[in-house]
Write a protein that holds these residues in place. Structure first.
Motif, mmCIF file in Angstrom:
data_model
loop_
_atom_site.group_PDB
_atom_site.id
_atom_site.type_symbol
_atom_site.label_atom_id
_atom_site.label_comp_id
_atom_site.label_asym_id
_atom_site.label_seq_id
_atom_site.Cartn_x
_atom_site.Cartn_y
_atom_site.Cartn_z
ATOM 1 N N VAL A 349 -2.645 -4.486 -8.737
ATOM 2 C CA VAL A 349 -1.749 -3.317 -8.212
ATOM 3 C C VAL A 349 -0.302 -4.203 -8.077
ATOM 4 N N PHE A 352 1.077 -5.049 -4.946
ATOM 5 C CA PHE A 352 0.712 -5.874 -4.162
ATOM 6 C C PHE A 352 0.972 -7.492 -4.334
ATOM 7 N N GLN A 363 -13.450 -6.270 -1.854
ATOM 8 C CA GLN A 363 -12.993 -5.890 -0.393
ATOM 9 C C GLN A 363 -14.205 -5.419 0.401
ATOM 10 N N ILE A 374 -10.891 -7.630 7.361
ATOM 11 C CA ILE A 374 -10.290 -8.457 6.232
ATOM 12 C C ILE A 374 -10.126 -9.913 6.511
ATOM 13 N N MET B 284 -11.104 -0.650 4.972
ATOM 14 C CA MET B 284 -10.757 0.882 4.795
ATOM 15 C C MET B 284 -9.390 0.933 4.605
ATOM 16 N N TYR B 286 -7.083 -1.278 3.273
ATOM 17 C CA TYR B 286 -7.039 -2.031 1.970
ATOM 18 C C TYR B 286 -7.032 -0.933 0.846
ATOM 19 N N GLU B 287 -8.339 -0.345 1.007
ATOM 20 C CA GLU B 287 -8.732 0.831 -0.128
ATOM 21 C C GLU B 287 -7.874 1.933 -0.158
ATOM 22 N N ARG B 289 -4.633 1.915 0.961
ATOM 23 C CA ARG B 289 -3.411 1.498 0.358
ATOM 24 C C ARG B 289 -3.430 1.409 -1.362
ATOM 25 N N THR B 290 -4.640 0.675 -1.589
ATOM 26 C CA THR B 290 -4.768 0.689 -2.938
ATOM 27 C C THR B 290 -4.646 1.955 -3.997
ATOM 28 N N LEU B 293 -1.256 3.235 -4.027
ATOM 29 C CA LEU B 293 -0.278 2.494 -4.833
ATOM 30 C C LEU B 293 -0.806 2.677 -6.246
ATOM 31 N N GLN B 294 -1.856 2.636 -6.669
ATOM 32 C CA GLN B 294 -2.234 2.548 -7.992
ATOM 33 C C GLN B 294 -3.643 3.090 -8.127
#
Lengths: 514, 427
Positions: A349, A352, A363, A374, B284, B286-287, B289-290, B293-294
């Motif tokens: 990404v 990131f 994750q 995390i 959650m 993190y997923e 945001r991922t 973004l992409q």
């Protein structure tokens, strides 16, 4: 005799990057000059400077004995310099003649209309003069990549180019098409044209060029005579140390089947079958390679196996579990590591930082997450290990992925994926854009995994790569496996014919080896 | 130079601007926002002066360089910014009159009525800002916060009216009813947000369109429901009967008549922190945001994209619904149709905050001040409310635009190949 091109002390600085550092380059008229170097060595930048796309930070450009300064490509074209980029700039729906004359069409009726007959005749004349075989009436969309490339060459010739720059011209060609391109080089130089081509393939440079200039880290590290040099010498110049070009493979002792693909059919977005009834198996402790020209269904096949695309029909099994209907996450959890072909889109990404990227795909893994929370500290340690082990530059876990060069992004991805402790590694172009030293390292790691009983499925458009480390090699053409061969027994020519869709002669077949 | 060259140059210029705006640092962004605010005030001043000349009035509100103007920009901006805080400062221009005055006014209390308006608007805007920002971080443009807010407001009002008779009164009732009302609002807003989520995930329906349409649905449904079934008898407007006092959020320190509760503001700030934590420290987040973004990268990493879309819109809707519950339980004390455009203002708050949940906590007060300040202007000057709206719009536009450019700049440069690495593509 004055050289066609003489670059004197070219330096090109981008914010934070010194792409070219005081590069001298002399190219004699009527010769083929190869610009050899690893990815990121500054070859393309140097040629973009010569073509007027970038202004050099300092240095002189001398064309034909006259000093020039190019503000834009048109200035370079006016000086007789043409450049063909990796991605062709042709209009698919137009004919060869229309494309060649586009923008400079011969006119009739006082300039009101395009003189199509004249345009066609011009192109025919041009073809005849340089001995190039292209039908001016064919539409681009109906042409093979090799002929499209020739059309690009015609386009520059039509604009009166004397010096032709080609950026990685062979990357998209089959071995046969490469042969044809090299003979086109000869035809052109016979007519007094000068050719500079960018490549990172040693063999090609030696075969096609009269002189080879090697760039490393933005500097010219030597210009050698192609006749007099050796592969080892060039490789050493490229990486700055001696490299082993042959990969040592340990004995072939495959175990149980880890991946089995049975009658798999995959369609593309338009609903057309791009993979038809493909079946094969990958065993533990073996590398199964897939060779083929890009765009023959390999990427769709891999997407179906890795869970990124739903297959139309067929069965996929990982270990003894059917995973056809499993989603991507379940496949990761089952121990499938994947080095994707498109690192910018999928592998990292871009916005990131590396720590965040180090978590991608893990994750949900217990090692990094407690109850949905995390553990960034552990993730950071994990990332630092990858960076160190795979020599990712810059070694800064807080750098965003977009700040890394392509090769370093690739190293990071490979490191992350192989650290998953997989039972199957699906590697697509694992060394694309990676320098020789790291390529070697990645190959070694893949072979280590093979020795440790992991199955490896390898797709690559680099023939040396698939031949070098595969135990068995499937050749794909238009969505089907033309043949499965023993990579050691097959010659490059045979492989090239298979990749072009020729049915195999009934002799060596690795199926019998099983 | 040919036309295509011109075009290419313009494009290159534009790209350079976008690239530059995408790379601004936090300090730069703060400076840019401040400069933009100053510029908005400057343009606003010109506007006030010009319209002041075009209007006829008996006495000039101000005279500059011998020319009389009907509206005085100094008064207007003084009221807008300082009036909203209840006049903490002594009049700034007193030194011009030859007197010395300390900067802070004696007797100023931070718990004044104008401040209460500023902070209560801020409270609701924090929720709507968080709602929009959260969805945006997941790559979803939730234009439907307004509708989700209406759904939450309506549901919490009706829910509280139903619950009120069956719980005891007094403190016990408040302890039960206030959380219940907030929960009902959040659930209703969340469910209402889930609708466009499901539509996007499973029917590929563009969320911008569905959420905009659902805004109308929410407003009209509320109108129907209240006017036909829950209308307060004898009232001229479409509204429900008032909530019992135990169902409203108790004000702390501030006068209860100001309709502002510090407790509510504290909850809002707490949610800013919670959403920040969610995005930065949980799987959650993190997923989410991922995916934002992409999307292709998220898919590669095993993120269940459909589920993430639905989750982000549901959460976003819940935040909008909470804002609605706050609006009903703190400001109105019942449900009325014609809910102010908190949801749309939330979009601007989120943009100004760069979609950062902590940034929302700083962007919302600015909008709170402007809203409250424009009410003060209405009472303190003869300037027509329409012109006040124009000034508000100017400030919002100027302050939000640089951030907006930064957002599209990031998208634009994500699409272009990185220049310095040269030929690392497609080896």
């Amino acid at each position: 005799m004055t050289p066609a091109i003489s670059l004197d002390g070219i330096t090109k600085r981008f914010p934070g990057v010194l792409a070219n550092d005081d590069v001298d380059l002399t190219v004699e008229r009527g010769t083929v000059h190869a610009l050899l170097g690893e990815n990121g060595a500054g070859k393309t930048t140097l040629m973009n400077v010569l073509y007027g796309l970038y202004e050099p930070t300092s240095g002189r450009i001398v064309v034909d004995g006259t000093e020039r300064s190019f503000e834009k490509p048109q200035d370079a074209i006016d000086a007789g310099i043409g450049m063909i980029h990796q991605h062709f700039m042709l209009v698919d729906s137009m004919t060869v003649a229309e494309n060649v004359t586009l923008g400079t069409e011969p006119r009739k009726w006082g300039g009101l209309a395009i003189d199509r007959d004249q345009a066609r005749q011009d192109v025919v004349d041009l073809c005849e003069r340089f001995g190039l075989a292209v039908d001016p009436e064919t539409r681009i969309s109906e042409l093979s990549v090799g002929v499209q490339q020739r059309t690009e060459i015609l386009k520059t010739l039509y604009r009166g180019t004397d010096v032709l720059i080609l950026d990685e011209p062979t990357a998209v060609l089959t071995p046969q098409e490469i042969e044809e391109l090299l003979s086109v080089f000869e035809l052109l130089t016979d007519q007094g044209k000068t050719i500079i081509f960018i490549t990172h393939k040693l063999g090609e440079a030696m075969q096609a060029a009269d002189e080879i200039t090697v760039l490393r880290d933005g500097r010219n590290v030597g210009t050698v005579d192609a006749e007099a040099t050796t592969r080892e010498e060039l490789a050493e110049l490229m990486v700055g140390r001696e490299v082993l070009l042959e990969v040592e493979t340990s004995s072939y002792d495959p175990g149980a089947v880890t991946l089995s693909v049975d009658d798999l059919t995959v369609t593309n977005e338009q609903g057309i079958d791009v993979v038809s009834d493909v079946s094969f198996t990958v065993r533990r402790g073996e590398v199964f390679g897939i060779a083929g020209v890009d765009g023959n269904g390999q990427s769709e096949l891999i997407e179906a196996i890795t869970g990124l695309r739903r297959p139309q029909a067929g069965v996929i099994e990982l270990g003894d579990r059917e995973i056809t209907d499993d989603d991507r996450r379940e496949r990761i959890d089952q121990g499938m590591a994947h080095i994707p072909a498109d690192r910018h889109e999928r592998g990292v990404v871009m916005d990131f930082d590396l720590v965040e990227n180090g978590l991608l795909g893990s994750q949900h893994a217990e090692a990094f997450v407690n109850n949905g929370r995390i553990d960034w500290k552990r993730t950071r340690e994990h990332t630092e290990t990858i960076i160190e082990e795979y020599d990712v530059q810059p070694p800064n876990p807080d750098a965003s992925a977009s700040a890394l060069s392509g090769g370093n992004q690739q190293k990071f991805i490979v490191g992350r994926e192989l650290a998953r402790d997989p039972q199957l590694v699906v590697a697509t172009h694992p060394t694309r854009g990676v320098d020789i030293g790291s390529t070697e390292f990645i190959h070694e790691r893949l072979l280590e995994l093979r020795a440790a009983g992991v199955g490896v499925l390898l797709v690559s458009s680099k023939l040396e790569e698939v031949r070098g480390i595969s135990d068995r090699l499937g050749v794909m053409y238009e969505g089907e496996f033309v043949d499965t061969v023993d990579p050691e027994a097959v010659t490059e020519e045979e492989l090239g014919l298979l990749m072009a869709g020729e049915q195999p002669a009934q002799e060596v077949s690795a199926d019998e080896r099983e | 130079m040919s036309e295509s060259d011109m075009l290419a140059r313009v494009k290159e210029r534009l790209r350079a601007v976008l690239r530059r705006s995408a790379q601004t640092s936090a300090v730069e962004r703060l400076l840019i926002s401040t400069a933009a605010l100053g510029l908005a005030v400057l343009v606003g001043t010109v506007l006030i002066l010009v319209s002041g000349r075009m209007t006829t009035c008996t006495t000039a509100a101000a005279t500059y360089f011998g020319v009389g103007f009907c509206y005085d920009p100094v008064t207007v901006f003084d009221r807008l910014f300082l009036g909203a805080l209840g006049d903490p400062m002594n009049p700034l221009f007193r030194p011009l009159h030859g007197e010395f005055a300390p900067p802070f006014r004696k007797g100023w209390s931070p718990f004044n009525a104008a401040m209460a308006v500023t902070l209560r608007e801020t409270t609701v805007l924090v929720f709507t800002g968080l709602s929009v920002a959260l969805a945006f971080r997941a790559g979803v443009f939730n234009i439907g916060t307004q509708g989700q807010l209406v759904a939450g407001a309506l549901a919490s009002a009706l829910g509280l009216l139903v619950l009120a008779p069956i719980v005891p009164g007094g403190a016990v009732g408040a302890v039960l009813l206030v959380p219940a009302g907030l929960c009902i609002g959040a659930v209703a807003g969340g469910l209402y947000g889930a609708i466009p989520g499901v539509l996007k995930a499973y029917a590929d329906a563009n969320e911008v369109i569905t959420t905009i349409m659902l805004n109308f649905v929410a407003a009209q449904f509320a109108l129907y429901l209240v006017s036909n079934h829950f209308q307060r008898p004898g009232s001229q407007v479409v509204e429900t009967v008032p909530l019992p006092d135990v169902g409203t959020i108790p004000s702390v320190v501030f006068d209860p008549r100001t309709n502002f509760s510090l407790l509510a503001l504290a909850i809002a700030i707490g949610f800013g922190g919670v959403i920040y934590y969610l995005l930065q420290y949980t799987t959650m987040g993190y997923e989410l945001r991922t995916s934002g973004l992409q999307p292709a990268g998220a898919e590669f990493g095993g993120v269940k994209t459909k589920r993430t879309i639905i989750a982000s819109l549901t959460l976003s809707g819940a935040l909008g619904g909470l804002g609605g519950a706050m609006y009903v339980m703190m400001i109105l004390g019942n449900f009325q149709t014609g809910v102010p455009s908190y949801g749309f203002d939330g979009i601007t708050v989120a943009i100004l905050a760069g979609n950062n949940p902590l940034g929302v906590l700083f962007a919302a007060p600015l909008f709170g001040i402007i809203k409250s300040g424009s009410i003060v202007i209405d009472t303190a000057t003869s300037m027509p409310p329409q012109l006040v709206d124009v000034l508000r719009g100017l400030i919002v536009l100027f302050v939000a635009m640089p951030e907006f450019f930064r957002l599209i700049g990031r998208r634009a440069i994500a699409d272009e190949p990185s220049v310095p690495n040269g030929g690392d593509e497609d080896a």
